[in-house]
Write an enzyme that holds these catalytic residues in place. Structure first.
Site, PDB file in Angstrom:
ATOM      1  N   MET A  69      37.954 -46.701  17.348  1.00 17.83           N
ATOM      2  CA  MET A  69      36.781 -46.020  17.346  1.00 17.83           C
ATOM      3  C   MET A  69      36.952 -44.806  18.350  1.00 17.83           C
ATOM      4  O   MET A  69      37.383 -44.690  19.319  1.00 17.83           O
ATOM      5  CB  MET A  69      35.624 -46.921  17.974  1.00 17.83           C
ATOM      6  CG  MET A  69      34.356 -46.186  18.354  1.00 17.83           C
ATOM      7  SD  MET A  69      33.537 -45.461  16.640  1.00 17.83           S
ATOM      8  CE  MET A  69      32.424 -44.196  17.320  1.00 17.83           C
ATOM      9  N   GLU A  79      41.827 -41.141  14.569  1.00 14.60           N
ATOM     10  CA  GLU A  79      40.665 -40.932  15.383  1.00 14.60           C
ATOM     11  C   GLU A  79      40.526 -39.618  16.441  1.00 14.60           C
ATOM     12  O   GLU A  79      39.806 -39.392  16.862  1.00 14.60           O
ATOM     13  CB  GLU A  79      41.018 -42.245  16.531  1.00 14.60           C
ATOM     14  CG  GLU A  79      40.830 -43.744  15.909  1.00 14.60           C
ATOM     15  CD  GLU A  79      39.615 -44.016  15.202  1.00 14.60           C
ATOM     16  OE1 GLU A  79      38.576 -43.393  15.514  1.00 14.60           O
ATOM     17  OE2 GLU A  79      39.811 -44.498  14.031  1.00 14.60           O
ATOM     18  N   GLU A  82      34.521 -39.960   8.048  1.00 18.41           N
ATOM     19  CA  GLU A  82      35.678 -40.882   7.975  1.00 18.41           C
ATOM     20  C   GLU A  82      36.426 -40.328   6.598  1.00 18.41           C
ATOM     21  O   GLU A  82      37.672 -40.468   6.864  1.00 18.41           O
ATOM     22  CB  GLU A  82      34.853 -42.294   7.476  1.00 18.41           C
ATOM     23  CG  GLU A  82      34.260 -42.891   8.402  1.00 18.41           C
ATOM     24  CD  GLU A  82      34.916 -43.017   9.985  1.00 18.41           C
ATOM     25  OE1 GLU A  82      36.031 -42.949   9.917  1.00 18.41           O
ATOM     26  OE2 GLU A  82      34.374 -43.361  10.707  1.00 18.41           O
TER      27      GLU A  82
END
Length: 905
Positions: A319, A354, A376
């Site tokens: 994340m 990330e 994304e």
């Protein structure tokens, strides 16, 4: 985008006392709203109150700064919190509505421009995940301070503030705390306007054990001893950002770091593992300067950490919290006892993904979850581009085609959705994290970059970042920037590929050599895995950028217009459409054209070999062409082909081997084909990793061992037997980069004694990655009796809170019906061991490999009983895949059998 004071509702008064006793401040009423506005509130973002955006909250107030104080109690799995929110009321109201989930409010007060404090009547709505604060009078527009004292829960799955238990290398039991807030889980940590458009500054303080390391997005600003073995840590003010990017971590950690381009880059992990973090630090140190240069905007925070969590999730692996990336340690730490070449490449690529988010997602954030793909899809594309640039030897160009295939595998069903989709509920948000958002997004961006040209595309991206930094955007903001940089008509193409679902089909209707050139006519349609006749009669339409070339010739481009498009390709000979594989479409050749490509297969670039194989197997499986011509292509793969192309062919034969599980004679023929073609390759590579060998060879070896082992190749089965015997005497006998490969093979064919040996090793395993691999292997057995034992084990405390769900998933690979039945029979256990953001897709995924028609009825019943209409998508997608597989199974078997009997030696 991968936790002995009680703070419960019955001890609300003790909550406040705990803040005082530990030095955490109860919000003070003395500071005026005007003062807060002067020293703490940034200028409102222009797009922060945009009535055209979707929202689950009334647009009555806009937060600007959160000053948060928390006191976690890791042992009790509870925490106390207070927050002061500086906000503007922008529409007169008597009630403020925030997001809150699993929080209990102890007190809520509001300070207004009139200098008065007002106490709220609180109403919590668990279903809507909101807290309503009624102040009993209408409040005019203006600047306010909202003070809340509250309590919350620390979970054991990755939602909100959560705990992960693990062992130190010396066997000491430890517990670390981490947060996971994407998509809508910051509301489990702090009452907030938990939507991406409500950007604000976050000031976080925490009262923590003095001997533990506390982490957040920014470096520690102050740390003061408050007695009783505690200290109060205050972090620097965050940049203005969305709530889901906030991070907090706490535990017995160590940090290694390096100054890179003016940024303190660090890797944080549990104590005793610093050597395992060095590879990730080296990777991040190479990636950051590349991104600074590519985006044209330097990374803006003083530090960038990547924090290893000793667990796993069924929802995510990492994340992109701004300045404090969280990654599960199995894809961040390089453990020489178990990490493979694939693991190391994954460490790099996940870090690149990330870190790309630090610009695309963090610095510039989508305005609403409809445009999640802006985060994304772009990060996935940037991950691949970075890998291809910094590690060209890894073959990332071929991996990009693999991502395209994953997207088309979902996008070709009626149950698909557009890249830009409609999101209105929490569950829809959670389900948006799928192959369409990530892999189709990546593939479409790759196609558009090819269309625009790399320099024009990059200039557009740089202009987009500069224009929208610290703000929220929509997809068209990116298209407008790239068009302004020089990509004419890009928006029209982009809209067609992002606003409508589905996969274009380009049919090469004719190809004729004329005066040294080849004239081709392309007919456009739509490719579908489950509606071939329907889309043939009424296909969707796209303007498709096409690149074509004769083998070894110059590439030319065109954009399809209407039903047919003509192109002239230099040279005469077999024509390859989608040369370079940048396009997002399937290509269907006439039989003579495909036969010519098969004859000249060795002359194609590896990326085109890979793309051609995937296209034609998909077309054959779905009935657009017979299996024979596609298998001719697979048979044309030369023995010295690129290892990733060899691996793709191996995957086709392995799939056919499993398909004929009920026809031993045919399966034996397929097994002979596999051994004839691939045993020499394994013989050349050897059963062990060799110093200095190509990374692609290192990646191919595990697949060769696994597939050839399934066909009972003597050299592999003998090594399996030897290693199993050695493992019974020495738990370290398998240590090294092939450990998970051999564990999988041993477990797949295990008898009861073998299985018991593996369980004993799993119980003694110390590191999480090793422990997870061993328990996961237990579920991979083909024996249904042993698989049932693994299922029973999964819901006990033995594996650990985050491993049980992975065991059930492992069972589903060889026994999908067994795994599904178990999950449906144990809903409370599934609720306990699976992240709440992943449960509907988790159950659907268990069933995905089933060939039993009864599975469809079970999934329908599950969805009807447990899911609302907005939550059905994963189940509907799985049902569509199973139905299609059942409908075409016999045709595929008949055609494949015919080819096998005609071609097997």
């Amino acid at each position: 985008m991968t936790i002995s004071l009680s703070f419960g509702r019955l001890l609300a008064a003790a909550s406040t006392l705990a803040f005082v006793a530990t030095g955490a401040s109860v919000p003070a009423a003395a500071q005026t709203a005007q003062g807060m506005a002067a020293d703490a509130k940034p200028a409102p973002q222009q797009d922060m109150v945009d009535p055209s955006l979707p929202t689950q909250l009334p647009r009555t107030a806009v937060p600007h700064r959160y000053t948060i104080d928390i006191v976690p109690n890791a042992q009790a799995l509870t925490f106390g919190g207070s927050v002061r929110i500086a906000l503007d009321i922008v529409k007169p109201t008597d009630t403020l509505v925030l997001n809150a989930a699993d929080l209990a409010m102890d007190s809520v007060t509001l300070y207004g421009p009139d200098g008065k404090w007002r106490t709220a009547k609180v109403a919590l709505n668990a279903d809507a995940q909101t807290a309503s604060f009624d102040f009993g009078e209408r409040m005019p527009k203006g600047a306010y301070l909202l003070d809340i004292v509250y309590t919350g829960k620390i979970g054991t799955q990755a939602n909100g503030l959560f705990a992960l238990d693990y062992q130190d290398p010396d066997g000491t039991e430890r517990r670390g705390l981490f947060t996971q807030f994407e998509a809508p889980d910051a509301r489990r940590f702090v009452p907030s306007w938990d939507e991406p458009d409500y950007k604000a500054v976050f000031d976080l303080s925490a009262t923590v054990p003095a001997d533990q390391m506390a982490l957040s997005n920014m470096p520690v600003k102050t740390s003061e001893d408050v007695g009783n073995g505690l200290r109060r840590v205050t972090f620097g003010s965050s940049p203005i950002m969305s709530s889901y990017l906030l991070f907090f971590g706490l535990g017995d950690f160590e940090r290694i770091n390096r100054q890179v381009a003016g940024t303190d880059v660090g890797i944080v992990m549990s104590k005793g593992k610093t050597d395992q973090g060095q590879y990730a630090l080296d990777s991040a140190s190479a990636i950051l300067p590349f991104f600074n240069d590519y985006f044209g905007t330097p990374y803006p925070l003083p530090k960038l950490d990547n924090i290893a969590g000793p667990g796993q999730s069924q929802f995510f692996g990492a994340m992109e919290n701004w300045g404090a990336i969280f990654t599960f340690e199995r894809i961040l730490l390089n453990d020489p006892s178990i990490s493979s070449e694939g693991d190391r490449q994954r460490i790099f690529s996940v870090a690149a993904h990330e870190m790309a988010h630090q610009w695309f997602g963090d610095l510039v954030t989508m305005a609403w979850w409809d445009d999640l793909w802006l985060n994304e899809g772009f990060a996935s594309w940037m991950e691949n581009k970075t890998t291809a640039t910094l590690h060209p030897e890894w073959g990332a160009d071929i991996d990009r085609v693999g991502a395209r295939e994953a997207a088309m595998g979902l996008d070709s069903y009626a149950s698909t959705h557009p890249i830009v989709q409609t999101i209105r509920t929490v569950e829809q948000t959670n389900q948006a994290f799928d192959a369409i958002t990530y892999s189709k997004g990546e593939s479409v961006i790759a196609m558009l970059e090819s269309y625009a040209g790399a320099d024009v595309w990059r200039k557009g991206v740089q202009d987009y970042v500069k224009a929208h930094q610290y703000q929220n955007t929509r997809t068209d903001d990116l298209w407008n920037a790239v068009e302004a940089a020089g990509a004419t008509d890009l928006t029209q193409i982009a809209h067609q590929f992002t606003l409508q679902p589905g996969v274009p089909l380009i049919q090469v209707a004719s190809a004729q050599c004329k005066a040294g050139n080849t004239a081709i006519t392309l007919r456009q349609g739509e490719f579908s895995a489950d509606r071939r006749d329907a889309v043939l009669a009424k296909p969707q339409s796209w303007n498709v950028p096409v690149l074509a070339a004769t083998i070894g010739g110059q590439t030319v481009d065109a954009v399809t217009q209407g039903a047919t498009t003509s192109m002239t390709v230099p040279g005469c000979g077999p024509v390859l459409v989608n040369a370079g594989q940048a396009g997002y479409y399937r290509t269907l050749y006439a039989a003579p054209q495909l036969a010519a490509l098969a004859e000249n297969f060795a002359g194609l670039a590896p990326i085109d070999q890979y793309g051609l194989l995937n296209d034609n197997m998909a077309l054959a499986y779905t009935g657009y062409q017979p299996m024979g011509p596609a298998l001719d292509l697979v048979a044309a793969i030369p023995a010295n082909a690129n290892p990733k192309v060899l691996g793709e062919g191996l995957g086709v034969w392995s799939g056919l081997y499993d398909l004929f599980d009920d026809e031993p004679a045919v399966q034996a023929q397929v097994g002979r084909i596999i051994q004839q073609r691939y045993a020499p390759v394994l013989g050349r590579l050897g059963l062990s990793v060799r110093d200095g060998e190509a990374a692609a060879d290192t990646l191919l070896r595990p697949a060769l061992i696994s597939v050839l082992g399934s066909t009972d190749l003597k050299s592999v089965t003998a090594e399996r037997t030897r290693l199993l015997a050695a493992l019974a005497k020495n738990p370290k006998a398998l240590d090294g980069p092939l450990k998970t490969t051999w564990l999988g093979l041993i477990a797949r064919d295990a008898d009861a004694a073998d299985w018991q040996t593996l369980q004993g090793l799993a119980r003694k395993a110390g590191g999480f990655t090793e422990r997870s691999a061993l328990y996961g292997a237990l579920g991979g057995t083909k024996d249904p009796v042993l698989a049932a034992r693994a299922l029973d084990l999964a819901i006990t405390n033995e594996p650990g809170a985050t491993i049980g769900a992975a065991i059930i998933s492992s069972v589903s690979r060889n026994n999908p019906e067994l795994a599904l039945d178990f999950a449906l029979a144990h809903p409370a256990d599934i609720d306990r061991i699976v992240d709440n953001s992943a449960q509907s897709r988790y159950v659907a995924r268990l069933a995905a490999g089933s060939d039993d028609p009864a599975t469809i009825e079970k999934l329908e019943a599950y969805a009807k009983a447990n899911l609302g209409e907005e939550a059905r998508k994963p189940v509907d997608q799985t049902i569509a895949i199973i139905q299609s597989r059942l409908e075409r199974r016999q045709r595929i078997m008949d055609q494949a059998r015919q080819w096998i009997m005609a071609n097997a030696g």
